[in-house]
Structure formats: structure tokens, C-alpha cells
Design a protein around this motif. Sequence first.
Motif, PDB file in Angstrom:
ATOM      1  N   LEU A  48       0.845  -1.194   0.000  1.00  0.00           N
ATOM      2  CA  LEU A  48       0.000   0.000   0.000  1.00  0.00           C
ATOM      3  C   LEU A  48       0.879   1.242   0.000  1.00  0.00           C
ATOM      4  O   LEU A  48       1.799   1.347   0.818  1.00  0.00           O
ATOM      5  N   LEU A 108      -9.915  -1.860  -0.510  1.00  0.00           N
ATOM      6  CA  LEU A 108      -8.988  -0.734  -0.414  1.00  0.00           C
ATOM      7  C   LEU A 108      -9.047   0.136  -1.664  1.00  0.00           C
ATOM      8  O   LEU A 108      -9.074   1.373  -1.586  1.00  0.00           O
ATOM      9  N   ARG A 109      -9.071  -0.490  -2.827  1.00  0.00           N
ATOM     10  CA  ARG A 109      -9.102   0.283  -4.073  1.00  0.00           C
ATOM     11  C   ARG A 109     -10.383   1.106  -4.168  1.00  0.00           C
ATOM     12  O   ARG A 109     -10.349   2.265  -4.608  1.00  0.00           O
ATOM     13  N   VAL A 119      -2.310   0.214  -4.647  1.00  0.00           N
ATOM     14  CA  VAL A 119      -2.649  -1.001  -3.907  1.00  0.00           C
ATOM     15  C   VAL A 119      -2.277  -2.182  -4.786  1.00  0.00           C
ATOM     16  O   VAL A 119      -2.856  -2.375  -5.860  1.00  0.00           O
TER      17      VAL A 119
END
Length: 218
Positions: A48, A108-109, A119
Motif C-alpha cells: 500500500l 482498499l481500491r 494497492v
Amino acid sequence: MTASTEMPVQDAGRSSPLSAWPARLAAASATPGRFTIRELPYATQINLRGAIADPAFAGAVRSVRGLDLPARPNAWTGTADCQVIWLGPDEWLVVAADGVNESLVPALRNALLGVHHAVIDVSANRTTIEIAGQNARLVLGKGCPLDLHARSFGPRNAAQTLLAKSQVILQCMDTPSLFRLYVRNSFAQYVAAWITDAAAECSASGGLDTERIVTRLG
């Protein structure tokens, strides 16, 4: 040390670098209070990147499973289920259980849409070697240039470093004598062989010398 010829075993189409090593790792773990070693294969590992000073970035990451980014260098945050390891001022490694990457990467994306970030799923890049016991620091100290005294490298510390000239990410867990090493797959057998050899040396030396060095390393 002689080169290993043991080959990894297939597991549902996947190959773990140390899956052919159960007997060797068990032999090195014969005295659990002093030293144990095991492989934790197939862990989720997500690279990340972003600007921790950007509230939008930090907030978006936190919105996913409550992940807090460690702002302090060479530290990690999280729980037994999911951890975030500091790799650099704008880079972290998110570690979780096998298979979590399938949901965590898109989460997360999606959370970071519109925010400068990267990511990348690197789960297939490394395996995890866990060592523990009274001699664990002594074993690491034979091939790692870090100051491994418990006062300098204790629970919640992590660092990119070298072990026996191989690049690893070293993580001290919440217990001072428990460590995880994230090792590139192509170096895993070499590193595991080096660790088991070093552990055997520690076991053979025994007595006053081992006790003296263990005491010095805390």
C-alpha cells in the motif's frame, strides 16, 4: 551449508516453498521453550502506498477494517487478524490470513478512489517464517545487522533488513520472543536452512555462552 534440493509440494494448485520441510522444521523445534520454527504459508500481503499526511488517504484506509497506518518508522499496527507494517514514509505492507486478499484488495481500491494511492497484491511474492523461543534473538543476531536488543527492537517493531545476506522484513510480534520473517519465495529454503543451522549451533553451544548472550540481547 549445503544447498537444499527439497522441492515444494503442490497444495490445491499452489506451491509453498517450505511445504516439503515438516520433518526438518520439527527437528529444529525439538525444545519449544528455547526455539521453534514454522512456515505460515499463503498469507495475504498487500503493498500500500500513499501520503499519510493526507487526511483523505488515512481516513479511507481506516474505513476498511479499521486499519490504522503506523506513522512511526519501523513499527506495525493492527491485531492478530490483520496488521499494517511500516516500510517507508509512504509505503506499508498489509498482512492478513490466507484468502483475505480477494476481498481486501478491492475494498482498499474502492475506498481510495479519487485519492492518490497504489494497492498491489504481493501475496505470491513471499512466504512467512515464524520463529520463537529464548534463543530466537540469538539466532537472528548471528546473521542480522540490526541491534536486536529487546530495548531497541521489541514488540510492535518491524524493519526491512538482511538475514544471512538475504532481504527480509522482520517483525517482532506482541511477545518479545516471537518473530515473523517475510522472505521472498526464491530465498525461503536458503533462509530456512540458515536459520535451522544457526539454531543448531545455539543448541550445541548451550550452557554459559548461550545464557550470557541471551541475557545481553534481553
